[in-house]
Design a protein around this motif. Structure first.
Motif, mmCIF file in Angstrom:
data_model
loop_
_atom_site.group_PDB
_atom_site.id
_atom_site.type_symbol
_atom_site.label_atom_id
_atom_site.label_comp_id
_atom_site.label_asym_id
_atom_site.label_seq_id
_atom_site.Cartn_x
_atom_site.Cartn_y
_atom_site.Cartn_z
ATOM 1 N N ASN A 93 0.693 -1.155 -0.167
ATOM 2 C CA ASN A 93 -0.460 -0.003 -0.080
ATOM 3 C C ASN A 93 0.615 1.221 -0.223
ATOM 4 O OD1 ASN A 93 -3.361 -0.893 0.639
ATOM 5 N ND2 ASN A 93 -2.036 -2.697 1.520
ATOM 6 N N ASN A 127 -6.496 -3.063 2.259
ATOM 7 C CA ASN A 127 -5.683 -2.237 1.231
ATOM 8 C C ASN A 127 -6.551 -0.986 1.042
ATOM 9 O OD1 ASN A 127 -3.590 -4.515 1.029
ATOM 10 N ND2 ASN A 127 -6.097 -5.775 1.286
ATOM 11 N N ALA A 162 -5.275 0.305 -1.630
ATOM 12 C CA ALA A 162 -4.738 0.931 -2.908
ATOM 13 C C ALA A 162 -5.483 0.554 -3.652
ATOM 14 C CB ALA A 162 -3.112 0.359 -2.174
#
Length: 496
Positions: A85, A261, A263
């Motif tokens: 990330n 996550n 990201a």
């Protein structure tokens, strides 16, 4: 020519060159976080991964964390997030901003802290060097020193320096950081984080930041900080952010992947990588590194999925009064714990129970508690043997033997412990053991780490993450239960 020589020559020539005022000095004043966000997105280029070579565009979760970390009254901030990330890239950019754009008076000092200097170089510091090399405006204002043991970047216009350093607590206390950057605080000692906080207090205004993924044990700075936050403790000046899947969630639940996550939503993490990882990784590793969860027993003697193995044996059962029972004792006199484990056979399995005593405030333990428990067990069950190591329990064992209890010496030598530990391990893997699911017992079993020898392996207290005394006592108890000791041979001296 060696790289170190090139860097040295280049820097020697640059010392006489004035690059002029930095372009970011001018302009209206903005708050610290917004200045950092704008500066990073204007001068820091991604050295690798998605968008390599392009200017950074901070994700919204990264901006939110920076705004919280730079808020008034905050002196330290931590983030727990899964691998992939952008932890190291974000920290490298933040470190460069602190180096080239000091907040208040005084030359900035920006240590980049990791478990070792090499780790700091490989992760955050190395990324920062790549960012400098990719931006002429930064390179013109940086002197890079690459001598082994003296790696650093100096910024003559601010008088500041940035350098990698290991997380040795004694060395950290000698620093005077304006901003200290900690990589992978899930593997950093609590003492190291505390040393940085003490060191940062030397300036009127300073900040310690750290980002990490859960580690393999619960002795780290990240676990310590997280635990205090979750307990509701008041931590003035500290900000904590966590991204993780829900406890006990399915590792196949992609919605949980997105929770852990951030990201993924920013589209600089490929979800196919997680689909591959969940298929190939042990469950415990996926939970730690991809779901941001804390899992016991990952490095334990029971294997990477030790927690699942042990929990799979949980099957509460009331032991039968007056039934044959064997006891294992592992005693410590100071700092460690003391454990008594007793076992009884049920169907084709052996059921194990444990009682554990932790040290008092002065670090000492009282063996009379273990003695009292042995007497209580003998009153309830048909105790056939009490196995103990005479090193710390010799006199209490003699007293118990004088009272009529069947005491069995079991020195914790390689010769005795290797087959005992190996036998217990095989019984666990074959499902021949059951237990009540006691949390304290589970923790100690999963804390245990193996140490190989020429005969097999034993449990190593020095290598283990924390106390393992009940695991040792279990191995001893099962060893004497599965192979009961022969009755002493009676010799008729009159016939000799």
């Amino acid at each position: 020519m060696p790289q170190s020589a090139k860097v040295g020559n280049r820097n020697a020539g640059k010392k006489g060159v004035d690059p002029g005022p930095a372009p970011w000095v001018a302009g209206p004043e903005v708050d610290r976080a917004e200045h950092a966000i704008r500066w990073i997105e204007s001068y820091c280029r991604l050295p690798k991964g998605h968008g390599a070579g392009e200017l950074m565009r901070l994700a919204e979760f990264q901006k939110e964390w920076l705004r919280a970390a730079y808020a008034d009254g905050v002196s330290s901030a931590a983030m727990q997030v899964a691998r992939g990330n952008g932890k190291s890239t974000l920290l490298a950019a933040v470190a460069l901003h602190a180096l080239f754009c000091p907040d208040v008076g005084g030359a900035p000092q920006v240590p980049i802290v990791a478990t070792t200097v090499q780790q700091a170089v490989r992760s955050v510091y190395g990324v920062a060097l790549s960012m400098i090399a990719a931006a002429p405006v930064l390179e013109a204002r940086a002197l890079v020193y690459s001598a082994i043991g003296a790696q650093k970047v100096k910024a003559p216009q601010t008088g500041g320096e940035m350098f990698p350093v290991s997380c040795d607590p004694d060395g950290l206390q000698g620093l005077d950081p304006s901003l200290a950057v900690c990589d992978e605080i899930g593997f950093m000692q609590v003492e190291s984080w505390d040393s940085l906080l003490l060191a940062s207090g030397k300036r009127p205004k300073s900040l310690v930041v750290g980002i990490g993924t859960p580690g393999f044990d619960r002795q780290s700075a990240l676990w310590h900080l997280r635990s205090r936050v979750k307990s509701g403790a008041q931590l003035p000046g500290f900000h904590y952010t966590e991204y993780a899947g829900d406890e006990g969630c399915s590792i196949l639940d992609e919605e949980q992947w997105h929770r852990a996550n951030p990201a993924l939503a920013e589209q600089y993490m490929n979800i196919d990588a997680l689909r591959t990882a969940v298929a190939l990784s042990p469950e415990s590793h996926f939970r730690i590194f991809r779901l941001g969860q804390w899992v016991d027993g990952v490095e334990s003697w029971l294997g990477a999925d030790g927690r699942n193995v042990w929990r799979g044996l949980a099957d509460p059962w009331p032991m039968e009064p007056s039934a044959p029972t064997w006891i294992g004792v592992d005693v410590a006199l100071k700092h460690d714990s003391t454990a008594v484990v007793w076992v009884q056979q049920r169907d084709e399995r052996w059921h194990v129970k444990a009682k554990i005593w932790l040290p008092r405030d002065d670090g000492r333990l009282d063996v009379t508690d273990a003695m009292a428990t042995i007497r209580e067990l003998a009153a309830m069950y048909d105790v056939r043997g009490v196995a103990y190591d005479p090193r710390f329990f010799d006199l209490p064992a003699q007293q118990l033997e004088d009272e009529g209890y069947p005491m069995l010496e079991f020195p914790q030598s390689l010769e005795r412990m290797t087959p005992a530990v190996g036998g217990c391990y095989e019984m666990i893997r074959r499902g021949e053991i059951s237990h009540d699911g006691d949390e304290a017992f589970e923790t100690q079993v999963l804390n245990a780490v193996s140490r190989s020898n020429e005969r097999g392996f034993t449990l190593a207290k020095s290598k283990s993450k924390d106390r393992i005394d009940s695991a040792v006592a279990m191995c001893i108890a099962l060893s004497v239960a599965a192979k009961p000791q022969a009755s002493p041979q009676v010799i008729n001296l009159g016939a000799l």
